[in-house]
Design an enzyme around this catalytic site. Structure first.
Site, PDB file in Angstrom:
ATOM      1  N   TRP A   1       7.471  -0.507   3.875  1.00  0.00           N
ATOM      2  CA  TRP A   1       8.003   0.197   2.698  1.00  0.00           C
ATOM      3  C   TRP A   1       9.374   0.761   2.986  1.00  0.00           C
ATOM      4  O   TRP A   1      10.131   1.049   2.086  1.00  0.00           O
ATOM      5  CB  TRP A   1       7.040   1.294   2.235  1.00  0.00           C
TER       6      TRP A   1
ATOM      7  N   THR B   1       7.195  26.560   6.597  1.00  0.00           N
ATOM      8  CA  THR B   1       5.894  25.957   6.299  1.00  0.00           C
ATOM      9  C   THR B   1       4.782  26.878   6.792  1.00  0.00           C
ATOM     10  O   THR B   1       3.773  27.058   6.108  1.00  0.00           O
ATOM     11  CB  THR B   1       5.779  24.578   6.963  1.00  0.00           C
TER      12      THR B   1
ATOM     13  N   SER C   1      -1.108  26.938  -4.743  1.00  0.00           N
ATOM     14  CA  SER C   1      -0.757  28.337  -4.983  1.00  0.00           C
ATOM     15  C   SER C   1      -1.299  28.837  -6.311  1.00  0.00           C
ATOM     16  O   SER C   1      -1.329  30.043  -6.551  1.00  0.00           O
ATOM     17  CB  SER C   1       0.766  28.518  -4.953  1.00  0.00           C
TER      18      SER C   1
ATOM     19  N   HIS D   1      15.049  12.459  12.389  1.00  0.00           N
ATOM     20  CA  HIS D   1      13.857  12.528  13.258  1.00  0.00           C
ATOM     21  C   HIS D   1      12.918  11.353  12.986  1.00  0.00           C
ATOM     22  O   HIS D   1      11.979  11.147  13.736  1.00  0.00           O
ATOM     23  CB  HIS D   1      13.152  13.881  13.157  1.00  0.00           C
ATOM     24  N   HIS D   2      13.183  10.606  11.911  1.00  0.00           N
ATOM     25  CA  HIS D   2      12.407   9.386  11.677  1.00  0.00           C
ATOM     26  C   HIS D   2      12.920   8.237  12.527  1.00  0.00           C
ATOM     27  O   HIS D   2      12.363   7.143  12.503  1.00  0.00           O
ATOM     28  CB  HIS D   2      12.471   8.977  10.209  1.00  0.00           C
TER      29      HIS D   2
ATOM     30  N   SER E   1      13.090   6.062 -13.483  1.00  0.00           N
ATOM     31  CA  SER E   1      12.008   6.842 -14.080  1.00  0.00           C
ATOM     32  C   SER E   1      11.933   8.239 -13.473  1.00  0.00           C
ATOM     33  O   SER E   1      11.856   9.236 -14.192  1.00  0.00           O
ATOM     34  CB  SER E   1      10.691   6.089 -13.884  1.00  0.00           C
ATOM     35  N   SER E   2      12.001   8.293 -12.131  1.00  0.00           N
ATOM     36  CA  SER E   2      11.899   9.603 -11.463  1.00  0.00           C
ATOM     37  C   SER E   2      13.064  10.509 -11.809  1.00  0.00           C
ATOM     38  O   SER E   2      12.882  11.709 -12.028  1.00  0.00           O
ATOM     39  CB  SER E   2      11.882   9.439  -9.943  1.00  0.00           C
TER      40      SER E   2
ATOM     41  N   ASP F   1       7.191  22.115 -25.874  1.00  0.00           N
ATOM     42  CA  ASP F   1       7.121  20.759 -25.334  1.00  0.00           C
ATOM     43  C   ASP F   1       8.160  20.659 -24.232  1.00  0.00           C
ATOM     44  O   ASP F   1       8.797  21.643 -23.874  1.00  0.00           O
ATOM     45  CB  ASP F   1       7.397  19.718 -26.439  1.00  0.00           C
TER      46      ASP F   1
ATOM     47  N   HIS G   1       0.849  -1.202   0.000  1.00  0.00           N
ATOM     48  CA  HIS G   1       0.000   0.000   0.000  1.00  0.00           C
ATOM     49  C   HIS G   1       0.884   1.252   0.000  1.00  0.00           C
ATOM     50  O   HIS G   1       0.674   2.172  -0.794  1.00  0.00           O
ATOM     51  CB  HIS G   1      -0.922  -0.023   1.221  1.00  0.00           C
TER      52      HIS G   1
ATOM     53  N   GLU H   1      12.226  12.996   0.224  1.00  0.00           N
ATOM     54  CA  GLU H   1      11.116  12.371  -0.483  1.00  0.00           C
ATOM     55  C   GLU H   1       9.757  12.923  -0.032  1.00  0.00           C
ATOM     56  O   GLU H   1       8.882  13.151  -0.860  1.00  0.00           O
ATOM     57  CB  GLU H   1      11.161  10.846  -0.283  1.00  0.00           C
TER      58      GLU H   1
ATOM     59  N   HIS I   1      13.525  11.692   3.804  1.00  0.00           N
ATOM     60  CA  HIS I   1      12.938  12.959   4.192  1.00  0.00           C
ATOM     61  C   HIS I   1      12.772  13.922   3.032  1.00  0.00           C
ATOM     62  O   HIS I   1      11.686  14.474   2.849  1.00  0.00           O
ATOM     63  CB  HIS I   1      13.579  13.615   5.405  1.00  0.00           C
TER      64      HIS I   1
ATOM     65  N   TYR J   1       9.098  15.823   0.898  1.00  0.00           N
ATOM     66  CA  TYR J   1       8.909  17.134   0.261  1.00  0.00           C
ATOM     67  C   TYR J   1       8.739  16.991  -1.240  1.00  0.00           C
ATOM     68  O   TYR J   1       8.086  17.831  -1.878  1.00  0.00           O
ATOM     69  CB  TYR J   1      10.034  18.093   0.652  1.00  0.00           C
TER      70      TYR J   1
ATOM     71  N   ARG K   1       1.784   0.904  15.211  1.00  0.00           N
ATOM     72  CA  ARG K   1       1.378   0.761  13.814  1.00  0.00           C
ATOM     73  C   ARG K   1       1.799  -0.621  13.310  1.00  0.00           C
ATOM     74  O   ARG K   1       2.517  -1.340  13.992  1.00  0.00           O
ATOM     75  CB  ARG K   1       2.008   1.854  12.951  1.00  0.00           C
TER      76      ARG K   1
ATOM     77  N   LYS L   1       4.071  29.684   4.436  1.00  0.00           N
ATOM     78  CA  LYS L   1       3.214  29.304   3.315  1.00  0.00           C
ATOM     79  C   LYS L   1       1.738  29.351   3.710  1.00  0.00           C
ATOM     80  O   LYS L   1       0.910  29.904   2.987  1.00  0.00           O
ATOM     81  CB  LYS L   1       3.573  27.894   2.837  1.00  0.00           C
TER      82      LYS L   1
END
Lengths: 530, 380
Positions: free
Chosen positions: A141, A327, A267, A301-302, A168-169, A105, A76, A254, A252, A256, A449, A330
């Site tokens: 994951w 943040t 925006s 922090h993870h 790909s990315s 293009d 998932h 990632e 991390h 963002y 979890r 924003k």
């Protein structure tokens, strides 16, 4: 302009049928492919979420074995992160960046084709593992060793699938950087670009910098498993925690990568429906840059609970807290954009307002999680699950939905069904909160979890959360129906579509010609950033 | 809605809610973090509440302004959009104020973190080792150690299709066979590590969790003041039965603790007694069944059918029906690269002999041979 449009239509022929989509190098076709792929994977990943919520509806094991449950949570997450949000935002980039900066293009059209067509193969490889006798990956994951190394036949499939997604990315990101830096129409200065272009430029740099780190991490896993290395095996002189440092050094940035394009979409949408220019354009750009920069300094922090030295814990705690500042800027800027505007609330605006509020809720729990000593309680509980679903579902996914409703008339040439859109919004926004808000309580009350069964004290909130989940899942079928209906027909959309919309893409016809801006537009008369 | 209708509707809703009240009260809708039972946990709770109230008030202001704007600044009210798009003063305000607010969290958080990090001057040391899927507790000062697994009744109820109503089981999934017994009012150093994959040892009432990492030892401390039972569970995904390795800490007075140490030592000695005597087949099978259900049934299943291909069936398997030396070898040394652990390090010789004999003569197997506890040390 109309002359240019006429000229474009003249060249508007392309192969038909399957060949059109397989061999296309057109940014609009590739954008469509990305978006359809993302939508399809949204339902695949969503189906897995339904399995998870069904099993968690009541204590006791009812439907699935624990191992299969773990592979559901693992898949998932992989699908939603790499198969839905990332390709989805790349789809928006493909469709919109050239039209927003007045380019004909993308800069590298053939690579563009390839970076999309790798994805179906990557995800086929990943999804096929579910049909292996020993099942799909079930180590989460995050793929932490040594548990991940216990994965059986599925292991090399997952590693190569992740490599493919990464390739790909990276190609997509290089293409976006090249396009934005080289293909802007004359007069489209960097500080005149729409904010969506800015956020994607910064996201693309994050991708180029962080995806190779993930590739390195999973390659080390691969050699640990098959080639006798022991990067992550203490018995061989390695360190299991090293993987976590490397993974989150990717992971991390990632998050963002997932959220910055969403900021960009919001925006664009809010100024349109507030009929008022975006407040603090320059500070939005600087805030995005500083979020991106800080994202490389907060990875640990993870993993506050792995047992780091006090100095490291303090450093990562302060660095994490500091992200709240840009943040916050924003959020306040969006609020100030709405302030004294002339607002209407069509579906894109509804999703955008819900985004601002609910993403803020996710930001608040994120700030709480950043306080290291308290994270020792929150870590790996449903509080974390609630937090990242608020920032990713009501954050990234809501922003994408807002974007879909916003640009769908431009893409298809037809207005979508506003009544169905509103129904989709209201069902989603209520059910998503019933789904995720109680998970805060579960986490605080002590539910870890990634568990398939739980103590009976957690039964009530889990039942409520599951019911919210089923309604939220079912509501997304409305989105599918709105899109199909809109593609097939509907009220003809004008060029500008929305009264308050400004920007180059709204000067084109709806749908835009197959090749747009073959002659660069003149920028002076257009307010580039609204 | 008119006032008169409101007057009727509100009492009706209240009456409905009250009629549901008994259920609502009985049900366990716990909302918040525990205050816990230690100085650390109370400080952590206070920090949690401080940040919670702080973000809630910010939320109230931000959402309040937003809702006010949504109500008043809409086209249908005939307003005209202002065209301002910049204000250095306001942007400075909402950059600086958050920084100040963050400082108010940072100071107490730093203080608590420093206190948690102070593992000096402890009175005793317990080493906690995570296994798939149980905990091992080693009282380093006493030379006493044992495994702690999910209580058998709970283990039976949690199997898929057990048809047991788990809501009738008290502390479902949070009960163990051997709890971690600790004395109150002692500063206890807790060393945490793991044997196979990463686990995390978490008892919410102690105020923290810590990862158990194979090959590394994490140092923590706790000091309980109130006797009582404190429950928790593994908090880091560690495989199939991650949800089924609870932790129970039983805090007792120092005298009770001393008694418990003596008793447990005596029980353990009795358990290994008989390692050198001759055992009858039936006797070994009976004991083996108990060992099997605690240590093996999680993967190979109670009926021996396993969960192939990851967890092979024992019924009719080449190991359980082949040469007994090989069978003992697998049980004692495990199989590297698979979840099969080296039970030689976890079980005493009587238990190993018993479980091997059980597996060969039960679960649908009837090889007929047996191994005496006295023969096991050679294989270890």
């Amino acid at each position: 302009m109309s002359e240019a449009v006429m000229h474009d239509i003249h060249h508007d022929h392309h192969p038909e049928g399957l060949r059109r989509w397989l061999f296309t190098t057109n940014h609009k076709d590739i954008g469509t492919l990305y978006l359809c792929f993302s939508l399809f994977m949204f339902f695949v990943g969503g189906a897995m979420a339904m399995v998870i919520r069904a099993e968690l509806m009541a204590p006791g094991l009812q439907y699935v074995e624990p191992q299969f449950f773990n592979s559901m949570t693992t898949m998932h997450a992989l699908i939603m992160v790499f198969g839905v949000v990332m390709p989805g935002t790349v789809g928006f980039a493909n469709w919109l960046l050239p039209m927003m900066i007045g380019a004909p293009d993308m800069a590298l059209p053939r690579m563009n084709n390839w970076s999309f067509w790798i994805l179906p193969f990557a995800f086929t490889l990943l999804l096929l593992t579910l049909f292996l006798p020993s099942g799909g990956p079930a180590g989460g994951w995050t793929m932490y060793p040594p548990l991940m190394l216990q994965t059986e036949t599925a292991f090399p499939f997952v590693i190569f699938a992740v490599h493919f997604m990464g390739v790909s990315s990276i190609m997509g990101a290089i293409n976006i950087i090249a396009t934005i830096l080289n293909m802007r129409a004359p007069g489209m200065k960097l500080m005149k670009m729409p904010l969506f272009v800015w956020t994607w430029l910064i996201t693309a740099f994050l991708l180029v910098a962080s995806i190779p780190v993930l590739a390195g991490a999973v390659t080390m896993l691969l050699t640990d498993k098959f080639f006798g290395t022991s990067f992550f095996d203490a018995a061989g002189g390695g360190d299991p925690v090293l993987f976590q440092h490397v993974f989150w050094f990717f992971g991390h940035p990632e998050v963002y990568i997932l959220i910055l394009p969403a900021f960009g979409i919001i925006s664009q949408v809010i100024p349109t429906f507030a009929r008022k220019p975006l407040f603090g354009y320059a500070s939005m750009v600087y805030a995005t840059c500083s979020i991106a920069f800080l994202s490389f300094l907060v990875w640990a922090h993870h993993m506050f609970t792995v047992g780091m030295p006090l100095a490291a814990e303090l450093f990562f705690m302060y660095a994490t807290m500091s992200i709240a500042v840009p943040t916050g800027v924003k959020i306040f800027n969006w609020l100030a954009t709405m302030w004294r505007g002339e607002m209407t609330f069509e579906t894109p605006m509804l999703f955008a307002v819900a985004f601002v509020m609910l993403f803020t809720v996710g930001g608040f729990s994120g700030l709480m999680l950043g306080i290291a000593p308290v994270d020792f309680q929150y870590h790996d509980t449903y509080f974390v699950v609630a937090h990242f679903h608020y920032v990713l579902v009501t954050g990234a996914v809501f922003a994408m939905m807002s974007g879909v409703y916003y640009w769908l008339p431009k893409w298809t040439g037809h207005m979508y069904d506003e009544t169905l859109g509103k129904l989709h919004f209201w069902l989603s926004v209520v059910s998503v909160n019933v789904l995720f808000f109680p998970q805060h309580f579960l986490g605080l009350a002590g539910m870890p979890r990634r568990i398939p069964d739980y103590s009976t004290q957690f039964a009530e909130w889990n039942a409520i959360s599951s019911m919210g989940g089923f309604v939220f899942g079912a509501s997304q079928l409305i989105l599918l129906w709105v899109i199909i209906k809109c593609v097939r027909g509907g009220e003809k959309a004008t060029n500008q579509v929305w009264e308050g919309a400004s920007g180059l893409e709204w000067t084109l016809s709806s749908p835009p010609p197959y090749h747009s801006f073959v002659t660069p537009p003149t920028i002076e008369d257009v307010t580039s950033h609204s | 809605m008119s006032v008169t209708r409101l007057n009727k509707t509100v009492p009706a809703i209240l009456a409905f809610l009250f009629s549901c009240a008994p259920e609502l009260v009985l049900a366990d809708y716990r909302l918040n973090m525990t205050q816990g039972a230690t100085t650390i946990s109370k400080q952590v709770y206070d920090l949690h509440m401080l940040t919670f109230w702080m973000v809630s008030s910010i939320g109230l202001i931000v959402f309040g302004l937003m809702i006010w704007s949504i109500i008043h600044h809409r086209k249908s009210r005939g307003v005209k959009a202002a065209q301002f798009h910049h204000s250095s003063r306001w942007e400075a305000v909402w950059t600086i104020i958050p920084i100040l607010i963050l400082l108010t969290f940072a100071a107490p958080a730093t203080k608590t973190l420093i206190m948690m990090d102070d593992t000096e001057d402890t009175d005793m040391t317990i080493k906690v080792t995570g296994y798939q899927w149980k905990w091992h507790y080693d009282y380093l000062d006493e030379g006493l150690s044992f495994f702690s697994t999910l209580a058998p009744e709970h283990n039976k109820a949690r199997q898929t299709g057990s048809n047991i109503d788990v809501t009738k089981i008290e502390n479902y999934l949070l009960e163990v066979d051997n709890p971690l017994v600790v004395p109150v009012n002692k500063k206890i150093r807790i060393l945490i590590t793991a044997n196979d994959v990463i686990h995390a040892w978490w008892v919410p009432d102690l105020g923290w969790k810590r990862d158990a990492i194979p090959g590394f030892v994490n140092v923590n401390w706790t000091e309980l003041t109130e006797p009582g039972i404190y429950r928790g569970q593994c908090a880091e995904l560690c495989g199939k039965d991650h949800g089924f390795m609870p932790i129970v800490v039983k805090a007792v007075t120092e005298t009770e603790y001393k008694q418990w140490i003596e008793q447990t030592k005596a029980t353990q000695e009795a358990a290994v007694a008989g390692a050198d005597r001759e055992w009858a087949l039936a006797e070994l099978i009976e004991r083996g069944q108990a060992v099997y259900s605690t240590n093996c049934a999680g993967c190979h299943q109670t009926n021996g059918q396993g969960l192939p291909p990851t967890f092979p069936a024992l019924t009719g398997s080449p190991v359980a029906t082949g040469p007994i030396e090989n069978h003992i070898e697998v049980v004692v040394n495990g199989r590297t690269g698979t979840p099969m652990q080296a039970f030689g390090k976890q079980l005493n010789t009587v238990d190993i002999a018993a479980v091997v004999t059980f597996e060969r003569n039960a679960l649908g197997n009837s090889v007929g041979d047996m191994v005496q506890p006295a023969q096991i040390p050679a294989a270890r």
